[in-house]
Design a protein around this motif. Structure first.
Motif, PDB file in Angstrom:
ATOM      1  N   HIS A 178       1.932  -4.730   2.798  1.00  0.00           N
ATOM      2  CA  HIS A 178       0.667  -4.817   3.892  1.00  0.00           C
ATOM      3  C   HIS A 178       1.007  -5.982   4.729  1.00  0.00           C
ATOM      4  O   HIS A 178       1.484  -7.118   4.278  1.00  0.00           O
ATOM      5  CB  HIS A 178      -0.500  -5.040   2.992  1.00  0.00           C
ATOM      6  CG  HIS A 178      -0.829  -3.701   2.022  1.00  0.00           C
ATOM      7  ND1 HIS A 178      -0.001  -3.593   0.977  1.00  0.00           N
ATOM      8  CD2 HIS A 178      -1.887  -2.793   2.481  1.00  0.00           C
ATOM      9  CE1 HIS A 178      -0.839  -2.341   0.410  1.00  0.00           C
ATOM     10  NE2 HIS A 178      -1.688  -1.811   1.476  1.00  0.00           N
ATOM     11  N   ALA A 181      -7.553  -7.896   2.324  1.00  0.00           N
ATOM     12  CA  ALA A 181      -6.695  -7.303   1.669  1.00  0.00           C
ATOM     13  C   ALA A 181      -7.573  -6.286   0.556  1.00  0.00           C
ATOM     14  O   ALA A 181      -6.937  -5.254   0.666  1.00  0.00           O
ATOM     15  CB  ALA A 181      -5.876  -8.073   0.472  1.00  0.00           C
ATOM     16  N   CYS A 183       0.813  -8.991   0.413  1.00  0.00           N
ATOM     17  CA  CYS A 183       0.366  -9.032   1.817  1.00  0.00           C
ATOM     18  C   CYS A 183       1.265 -10.316   2.385  1.00  0.00           C
ATOM     19  O   CYS A 183       1.357 -11.226   1.774  1.00  0.00           O
ATOM     20  CB  CYS A 183      -0.972  -9.510   1.910  1.00  0.00           C
ATOM     21  SG  CYS A 183      -2.053  -8.139   0.996  1.00  0.00           S
ATOM     22  N   MET A 206      -0.727 -15.417  -0.526  1.00  0.00           N
ATOM     23  CA  MET A 206       0.048 -14.503   0.429  1.00  0.00           C
ATOM     24  C   MET A 206       1.352 -15.367   0.970  1.00  0.00           C
ATOM     25  O   MET A 206       1.047 -16.760   0.892  1.00  0.00           O
ATOM     26  CB  MET A 206      -0.929 -13.800   1.548  1.00  0.00           C
ATOM     27  CG  MET A 206      -1.925 -13.046   0.892  1.00  0.00           C
ATOM     28  SD  MET A 206      -3.234 -12.660   1.890  1.00  0.00           S
ATOM     29  CE  MET A 206      -4.099 -11.633   1.117  1.00  0.00           C
TER      30      MET A 206
END
Length: 187
Positions: A12, A118, A130, A148
């Motif tokens: 992501h 998220a 992510c 992240m």
């Protein structure tokens, strides 16, 4: 300029907006020079252009169904002004977390906006999966605090000492190589 290192694969991608997706920092300078006249922002923010390499990366990730979202400190009304000329572009994101979102208790450098972002992917994304794109030191700290990896694309005038926490530092989005993070490479 980019730091070498072992980057972990991600699933992501989350983007800051001001100074990263949209060239709004220059417009803030203009509006402050206009004696901080709030009414001037309504005239100039719609003229914000996308930053170099941004549209290519977003459309590339979208075409491969990589979940993408925006986590911005901008509040709703300001967001609408800044993005009014880019509705099609912003429709490519799965969701957008705004600065005045009720679930975001603390602003950057606290991790709230990125963690909320998220959690809103469907299904929710694990923070370590992510990748965040940021231009500001507080945003980098927020992304790191959320667990992240962070690609920083700082303003040219930023003190390089303030880029230390980033996983990778680039001059523009055009230099980004998605495959370094396990994302599909540009064809």
């Amino acid at each position: 300029m980019s730091r070498t290192g072992n980057y972990k694969s991600v699933t992501h991608v989350i983007f800051d907006m001001d100074g990263l997706l949209l060239d709004t920092e220059r417009l803030y300078t203009v509006s402050f020079q206009e004696i901080c006249d709030r009414k001037i922002q309504e005239k100039i923010f719609p003229s914000a252009e996308l930053m170099p390499g941004v549209e290519r990366l977003i459309r590339h990730l979208h075409s491969y169904n990589i979940p993408i979202a925006v986590a911005t400190s901008s509040a709703g009304q300001t967001f609408e002004m800044k993005t009014s000329q880019h509705k099609d572009f912003f429709s490519l994101f799965s969701h957008i977390v705004l600065g005045d979102d009720g679930d975001v208790k603390n602003g950057k450098p606290q991790p709230d906006s990125f963690l909320v972002c998220a959690s809103r992917f469907n299904p929710a994304a694990q923070p370590e999966k992510c990748l965040v794109f940021e231009d500001a030191p507080n945003g980098v700290l927020a992304g790191r605090a959320a667990g992240m990896q962070v690609v920083m694309i700082p303003d040219d005038n930023l003190d390089r000492g303030l880029t230390q926490e980033a996983s990778m530092v680039l001059r523009t989005m055009e230099e980004f190589k998605p495959e370094l993070f396990g994302l599909p490479a540009y064809s």
